[in-house]
Design a protein around this motif. Structure first.
Motif, mmCIF file in Angstrom:
data_model
loop_
_atom_site.group_PDB
_atom_site.id
_atom_site.type_symbol
_atom_site.label_atom_id
_atom_site.label_comp_id
_atom_site.label_asym_id
_atom_site.label_seq_id
_atom_site.Cartn_x
_atom_site.Cartn_y
_atom_site.Cartn_z
ATOM 1 N N HIS A 189 0.820 -1.208 0.000
ATOM 2 C CA HIS A 189 0.000 0.000 0.000
ATOM 3 C C HIS A 189 0.858 1.263 0.000
ATOM 4 N N MET A 190 2.033 1.217 0.631
ATOM 5 C CA MET A 190 2.903 2.390 0.630
ATOM 6 C C MET A 190 3.452 2.692 -0.755
ATOM 7 N N VAL A 191 3.758 1.658 -1.536
ATOM 8 C CA VAL A 191 4.228 1.895 -2.901
ATOM 9 C C VAL A 191 3.134 2.583 -3.714
ATOM 10 N N TRP A 192 1.920 2.105 -3.572
ATOM 11 C CA TRP A 192 0.809 2.739 -4.299
ATOM 12 C C TRP A 192 0.597 4.180 -3.820
ATOM 13 N N ARG A 193 0.797 4.394 -2.532
ATOM 14 C CA ARG A 193 0.671 5.759 -2.008
ATOM 15 C C ARG A 193 1.746 6.651 -2.615
ATOM 16 N N ALA A 194 2.971 6.145 -2.744
ATOM 17 C CA ALA A 194 4.045 6.916 -3.362
ATOM 18 C C ALA A 194 3.701 7.252 -4.814
ATOM 19 N N ILE A 195 3.134 6.287 -5.533
ATOM 20 C CA ILE A 195 2.731 6.528 -6.923
ATOM 21 C C ILE A 195 1.690 7.641 -6.991
ATOM 22 N N ASP A 196 0.711 7.599 -6.080
ATOM 23 C CA ASP A 196 -0.332 8.628 -6.068
ATOM 24 C C ASP A 196 0.251 10.008 -5.793
ATOM 25 N N VAL A 197 1.178 10.082 -4.841
ATOM 26 C CA VAL A 197 1.782 11.367 -4.489
ATOM 27 C C VAL A 197 2.525 11.945 -5.687
ATOM 28 N N LEU A 198 3.296 11.111 -6.366
ATOM 29 C CA LEU A 198 4.067 11.583 -7.518
ATOM 30 C C LEU A 198 3.166 11.909 -8.701
ATOM 31 N N ALA A 199 2.105 11.123 -8.885
ATOM 32 C CA ALA A 199 1.192 11.367 -10.009
ATOM 33 C C ALA A 199 0.448 12.687 -9.859
ATOM 34 N N SER A 200 0.381 13.208 -8.639
ATOM 35 C CA SER A 200 -0.320 14.483 -8.433
ATOM 36 C C SER A 200 0.494 15.676 -8.938
ATOM 37 N N LEU A 201 1.776 15.466 -9.243
ATOM 38 C CA LEU A 201 2.627 16.543 -9.746
ATOM 39 C C LEU A 201 2.519 16.640 -11.265
ATOM 40 N N ASP A 202 2.628 17.842 -11.786
ATOM 41 C CA ASP A 202 2.637 18.037 -13.236
ATOM 42 C C ASP A 202 3.963 17.530 -13.806
ATOM 43 N N PRO A 203 3.940 16.803 -14.931
ATOM 44 C CA PRO A 203 5.188 16.296 -15.507
ATOM 45 C C PRO A 203 5.973 17.392 -16.214
ATOM 46 N N GLY A 204 7.291 17.255 -16.217
ATOM 47 C CA GLY A 204 8.136 18.159 -16.983
ATOM 48 C C GLY A 204 7.950 17.926 -18.473
ATOM 49 N N SER A 205 8.323 18.910 -19.284
ATOM 50 C CA SER A 205 8.045 18.826 -20.720
ATOM 51 C C SER A 205 8.882 17.766 -21.429
ATOM 52 N N HIS A 206 10.012 17.344 -20.843
ATOM 53 C CA HIS A 206 10.853 16.331 -21.484
ATOM 54 C C HIS A 206 10.561 14.911 -20.999
ATOM 55 N N VAL A 207 9.622 14.748 -20.070
ATOM 56 C CA VAL A 207 9.328 13.415 -19.526
ATOM 57 C C VAL A 207 8.848 12.476 -20.620
#
Length: 495
Positions: A275-293
């Motif tokens: 569940h912590m890995v999924w929580r980490a994914i959710d936290v990171l997914a809430s950020l806008d991606p950089g243009s080169h991603v």
């Protein structure tokens, strides 16, 4: 540790809360990430004990090895893991539309690839070790294994190797992904505990990051699975159950009962990390991606597609060690990718660029004068003058300075002179201004515009001419013999 991260850690300690060290996300996140939480036997190099895997956070698949020292059980585990992995790999390998910019009959590329998430860098090492211990296995003769086991080993080896490629998002340790975007008030080693780094991000009822992290270190409430286990759990719960299983190996009914208890105990160790890995994914997914991603993910898909073709058409496995020329090419490619990744991050993210400015590799300021139509011979060579308060440690004549807002344009630093309270920098521009007699509108910075220039560049350096395999110099061992895998190549300490 970078200057920006050091500052972020100091602020995190002072404010008792993790601090953002980026303004955007520099990581691709799949719509269907494949989470893999491995568990190894304590005291062994990489003896698989259990694994939780899947793309559905509500329905993880649990694989268990009741007796890790039993070879048949280990490779039954590998066989079942391979089946789950190929359930994700096969459809993506099969779907290869034309690559972007290609015609219908042009080069094809996999439209997607499984993105594997593990809890931490130790999970990456587990993937590497498991790949090495399975890719050399034989599918015929004594001690044969199912065909999907060595095939899985090749894929795991590719994923582990690709992790070393700067900017890759195919194999992602959750702790490293979080640490790349937030600074906590603890050490790098402590940041490898997924529970504590998440605690610094969300202190919850504990109020402070240090208190929340201390609570997250409790192995009873937060078992440190992935891939290490808690020694107390090993000694008081797991060891007696494995001993009981071994003593009753002749009784199928008793073995089944003990195995069910082992599975239940291991599920309790793994589910929290899952569940912590999924929580980490959710936290990171809430950020806008950089243009080169997206561009870097495209590079990952290219590598994934090439590997799929190689695995399909070659019976060989990756050698245990690279030959001299192969290793030299790989090292150069990693260095080239690192330079490009650092430039892309800086161009996407003002905070990352701020660090380059602090160390003198970039400067920002205001355009105070511009000669957009200046020519040198027949070539258009505009001049701009920039006033800045940054420390400029770039020397006159330094070419290939680049601006994040005009990446295709080159700027040569002609002079740096002191002004009261700052510096005056004169730059000569070339390229990226169109083909007409006058520069295209907006291609030359105007007076009053805020600009930034850096020696960082996203331009890919050409690969130098390396000698062929047969021309390997004697200083590097001469031409290597053809690689022939042996049974010893697959041997690990736990075997």
């Amino acid at each position: 540790m970078t200057l920006l991260t050091s500052l972020g850690r100091a602020l995190a300690v002072d404010r008792e809360q993790a601090q953002r060290i980026t303004t955007v996300r520099h990581l691709h996140i799949s719509a269907t990430p494949l989470v893999f939480v491995p568990l190894k036997m304590a005291g062994e190099a990489s003896a698989p004990m259990a694994a939780m895997i899947g793309t559905d956070r509500s329905e993880p698949r649990l694989l268990v090895v009741a007796q890790p020292r039993n070879r048949d059980q280990r490779f039954a585990f590998a066989h079942h893991l391979a089946r789950l992995l190929f359930a994700e790999l096969t459809p993506k390998v099969a779907h290869q539309p034309p690559a972007p910019g290609q015609s219908a009959d042009g080069r094809r590329r996999c439209a997607d690839a499984p993105q594997i998430w593990v809890p931490n860098r130790a999970g990456v090492e587990f993937v590497r070790m498991l790949g090495r211990s399975t890719r050399f296995r034989r599918t015929a003769g004594p001690w044969r294994v199912p065909a999907n086991v060595p095939r899985m080993g090749k894929w795991l080896t590719f994923y582990a190797d690709r992790f070393q490629h700067p900017g890759s998002s195919l194999l992602v340790p959750a702790t490293a992904a979080l640490s790349a975007h937030w600074a906590t008030g603890q050490s790098h080693e402590e940041d490898e505990h997924l529970g504590t780094i998440l605690a610094w991000l969300d202190t919850g009822e504990h109020g402070t990051g240090s208190d929340a992290a201390l609570a997250a270190e409790d192995p009873v409430d937060h078992p440190p699975a992935g891939p290490a286990t808690d020694p107390t759990f090993d000694n008081t719960v797991l060891a007696p159950l494995i001993r009981r299983y071994h003593e009753n190996v002749s009784s199928r009914a008793e073995c089944a009962r003990v195995e069910a208890r082992i599975e239940s105990a291991l599920r309790g160790q793994l589910i929290g990390t899952w569940h912590m890995v999924w929580r980490a994914i959710d936290v990171l997914a809430s950020l806008d991606p950089g243009s080169h991603v997206a561009e870097r993910w495209g590079d990952d898909l290219d590598a994934f597609t090439r590997t799929a073709e190689w695995i399909e058409n070659s019976p060989a496995a990756q050698p245990k060690r690279d030959a001299a020329v192969t290793a030299a090419k790989r090292l150069y490619e990693l260095e080239r990718a690192h330079a490009r990744y650092e430039a892309q991050r800086a161009f996407d993210d003002p905070l990352v660029m701020a660090e380059a400015r602090m160390v003198g590799e970039a400067f920002a300021g205001t355009v105070t004068a511009a000669e957009p139509n200046r020519r040198v011979g027949r070539s258009l060579r505009p001049l701009i003058t920039v006033e800045t308060t940054d420390q400029v440690r770039l020397t006159a004549g330094e070419e290939r300075l680049c601006s994040p807002t005009r990446i295709r344009q080159k700027a040569e630093l002609l002079s740096v002179s002191e002004l009261r309270g700052g510096l005056e920098v004169v730059l000569e521009l070339s390229e990226g201004m169109g083909r007409g007699p006058e520069p295209e509108p907006g291609s030359v910075p105007e007076v009053g515009e805020q600009v930034c220039y850096s020696r960082l560049t996203t331009k890919i350096r050409p690969m130098p001419q390396f000698p062929g395999r047969a021309d390997t110099p004697w200083t590097h061992g001469g031409p290597p013999a053809d690689y022939v895998p042996t049974d010893e190549d697959a041997v690990e300490e736990w075997q």
